[in-house]
Design a protein around this motif. Structure first.
Motif, mmCIF file in Angstrom:
data_model
loop_
_atom_site.group_PDB
_atom_site.id
_atom_site.type_symbol
_atom_site.label_atom_id
_atom_site.label_comp_id
_atom_site.label_asym_id
_atom_site.label_seq_id
_atom_site.Cartn_x
_atom_site.Cartn_y
_atom_site.Cartn_z
ATOM 1 N N GLY A 1 0.977 -1.391 -0.151
ATOM 2 C CA GLY A 1 -0.376 0.557 -0.267
ATOM 3 C C GLY A 1 0.777 1.531 0.161
ATOM 4 N N MET A 2 1.777 0.901 0.426
ATOM 5 C CA MET A 2 2.795 1.866 0.114
ATOM 6 C C MET A 2 3.918 2.393 -1.233
ATOM 7 S SD MET A 2 4.107 2.600 4.030
ATOM 8 C CE MET A 2 3.250 2.162 5.614
ATOM 9 N N ALA A 3 4.350 3.222 -1.651
ATOM 10 C CA ALA A 3 5.891 3.654 -2.206
ATOM 11 C C ALA A 3 6.870 2.839 -1.275
ATOM 12 C CB ALA A 3 5.823 4.614 -2.761
ATOM 13 N N PRO A 4 8.075 2.164 -2.044
ATOM 14 C CA PRO A 4 9.199 1.585 -1.439
ATOM 15 C C PRO A 4 9.868 3.331 -0.616
ATOM 16 C CG PRO A 4 9.241 0.886 -4.266
ATOM 17 C CD PRO A 4 7.806 1.913 -3.241
ATOM 18 N N ALA A 5 10.121 3.741 -1.121
ATOM 19 C CA ALA A 5 10.459 4.831 -0.768
ATOM 20 C C ALA A 5 10.213 5.498 0.835
ATOM 21 C CB ALA A 5 11.024 6.101 -0.715
ATOM 22 N N GLN A 6 8.864 5.320 0.717
ATOM 23 C CA GLN A 6 8.017 5.998 1.980
ATOM 24 C C GLN A 6 7.599 4.668 2.541
ATOM 25 O OE1 GLN A 6 4.111 6.135 1.084
ATOM 26 N NE2 GLN A 6 2.700 6.900 2.809
ATOM 27 N N TRP A 7 7.453 3.177 2.484
ATOM 28 C CA TRP A 7 7.767 2.087 2.723
ATOM 29 C C TRP A 7 9.307 2.015 3.951
ATOM 30 C CZ3 TRP A 7 10.764 -2.032 3.988
ATOM 31 C CH2 TRP A 7 9.840 -2.964 4.481
ATOM 32 N N ARG A 8 10.480 2.778 3.038
ATOM 33 C CA ARG A 8 11.104 2.287 3.755
ATOM 34 C C ARG A 8 11.744 3.632 4.881
ATOM 35 N NH1 ARG A 8 16.914 3.553 0.399
ATOM 36 N NH2 ARG A 8 17.622 0.991 0.393
ATOM 37 N N ARG A 9 11.872 5.048 4.758
ATOM 38 C CA ARG A 9 11.443 6.076 5.493
ATOM 39 C C ARG A 9 10.255 6.079 6.325
ATOM 40 N NH1 ARG A 9 10.592 9.392 1.173
ATOM 41 N NH2 ARG A 9 7.892 9.492 1.274
ATOM 42 N N GLN A 10 9.608 4.440 7.260
ATOM 43 C CA GLN A 10 8.221 4.763 7.821
ATOM 44 C C GLN A 10 8.898 3.625 8.864
ATOM 45 O OE1 GLN A 10 5.120 1.647 8.076
ATOM 46 N NE2 GLN A 10 3.952 3.922 7.389
ATOM 47 N N GLN A 11 9.431 2.055 7.780
ATOM 48 C CA GLN A 11 10.406 1.169 8.560
ATOM 49 C C GLN A 11 11.211 1.977 10.095
ATOM 50 O OE1 GLN A 11 9.198 -1.588 8.773
ATOM 51 N NE2 GLN A 11 7.268 -0.857 7.960
ATOM 52 N N LEU A 12 12.510 2.777 8.802
ATOM 53 C CA LEU A 12 13.616 2.748 9.468
ATOM 54 C C LEU A 12 13.273 4.461 10.654
ATOM 55 C CD1 LEU A 12 15.742 4.054 6.463
ATOM 56 C CD2 LEU A 12 16.388 1.849 8.533
#
Length: 335
Positions: free
Chosen positions: A316-327
């Motif tokens: 449900g997210m773009a890769p860059a958005q998912w990475r920022r959220q996880q980190l």
């Protein structure tokens, strides 16, 4: 102002050139880029080349640096080129992902009566003779390296002023070399485009496959047969050959038999492929410095946009958005 960059893996070439000349590279250039750095700014790269030129003093420094090039200096783009069947395929791949190695002025590839023409304009600036000559000579050397033979270039032109002696340029490229031209230009004769690509950098391929398989091994446990299928998919994915038929052949079974065995685990080939790509993508995003273009290549997508669409479908997210959220989560929990 446009900020341009070169890949850190490409910068490493300069350190290796100096060491090959018996020079302490770190004394001249300082510490090399760290493994976490993907890019080095163009201004830093220009300064590095200028230091080496001042130390070396001989003409055509860029050509001599380029002679040391190998696919690993082009990072994942070089790795992708090795997976191609012919030089034409490799050049198309290099053009598509050119900016992940060198984004001063983007390459434009077209077919002409003389062969394939690759051009670089000046819309993003003029990095200078040292930068241009190293880049163009490196591309030519890489093309010769992956085909396993020397062959002459049909035409070479540079935007930079003509040096006093052009003999070494003509010797390297195998043709007359023009300077003071409106665009940097490289023409490769059509007869060389069908040359097969040698898979001659097994260390690079093995290292990237090993990393991918280690990432998969850290995913939650699955049955041994499923784990074996996943591991077999890693090279097929990166080579763009991830099909049921190819996976069946690797496991010496028929596609129908493999489908039946997958069904016994509640899976289809497509679900296995999607899950393998998803697990790899998550780990690449969290545990590597790869950018999205490189991830798309390693995951077998022809374009970054296709990878982004797939990842958005999974999460449900773009890769860059998912990475920022996880980190950001560990920081948020610590706060």
């Amino acid at each position: 102002m446009v900020v341009t960059r070169v890949a850190a893996s490409y910068v490493q070439l300069l350190y290796e050139f100096l060491e090959g000349e018996g020079v302490d590279a770190e004394r001249v250039l300082g510490l090399p880029p760290s493994p976490q750095e993907h890019f080095v700014s163009m201004s830093v790269w220009q300064a590095m080349l200028a230091k080496v030129q001042a130390l070396d003093g001989r003409p055509a420094l860029g050509l001599r640096i380029a002679e040391k090039i190998s696919p690993r200096h082009f990072g994942v783009v070089g790795y992708a080129a090795l997976a191609c069947d012919t030089l034409a395929d490799a050049l198309l791949r290099l053009e598509r992902y050119h900016a992940s190695v060198y984004d001063a002025n983007l390459a434009q590839l077209q077919i002409t009566p003389k062969g394939v023409c690759i051009e670089w304009g000046v819309s993003r600036g003029r990095p200078g003779a040292l930068v241009d000559e190293t880049a163009i000579a490196s591309l030519v050397q890489l093309a010769r390296d992956i085909t396993g033979r020397y062959w002459p270039i049909t035409e070479v032109a540079f935007v930079n002023p003509r040096p006093d002696d052009v003999t070494c340029y003509e010797d390297f490229f195998g043709c007359a070399v023009r300077f003071d031209q409106p665009r940097t230009r490289l023409v490769i004769a059509a007869e060389f485009l069908a040359l097969p690509v040698r898979k001659t950098d097994p260390a690079l391929l093995a290292d990237l496959d090993r990393q991918a398989q280690e990432l998969l091994a850290r995913v939650s446990a699955v049955p041994a047969s499923v784990e074996a299928w996943r591991r077999s998919l890693v090279p097929l994915i990166r080579e763009g050959r991830a099909t049921l038929a190819e996976l069946s052949a690797l496991h010496h079974t028929s596609p129908r038999s493999l489908q039946r065995r997958l069904a016994e685990h509640g899976m289809t080939f497509q679900s296995l492929l999607d899950d393998t790509r998803f697990q790899l993508a998550r780990n690449y995003l969290l545990e590597s410095s790869l950018d999205l273009v490189e991830m798309a290549l390693l995951l077998g997508y022809s374009e970054q946009s296709a990878f982004t669409r797939a990842f958005r479908h999974w999460t449900g997210m773009a890769p860059a958005q998912w990475r920022r959220q996880q980190l950001s989560q560990p920081q948020a929990q610590a706060a």
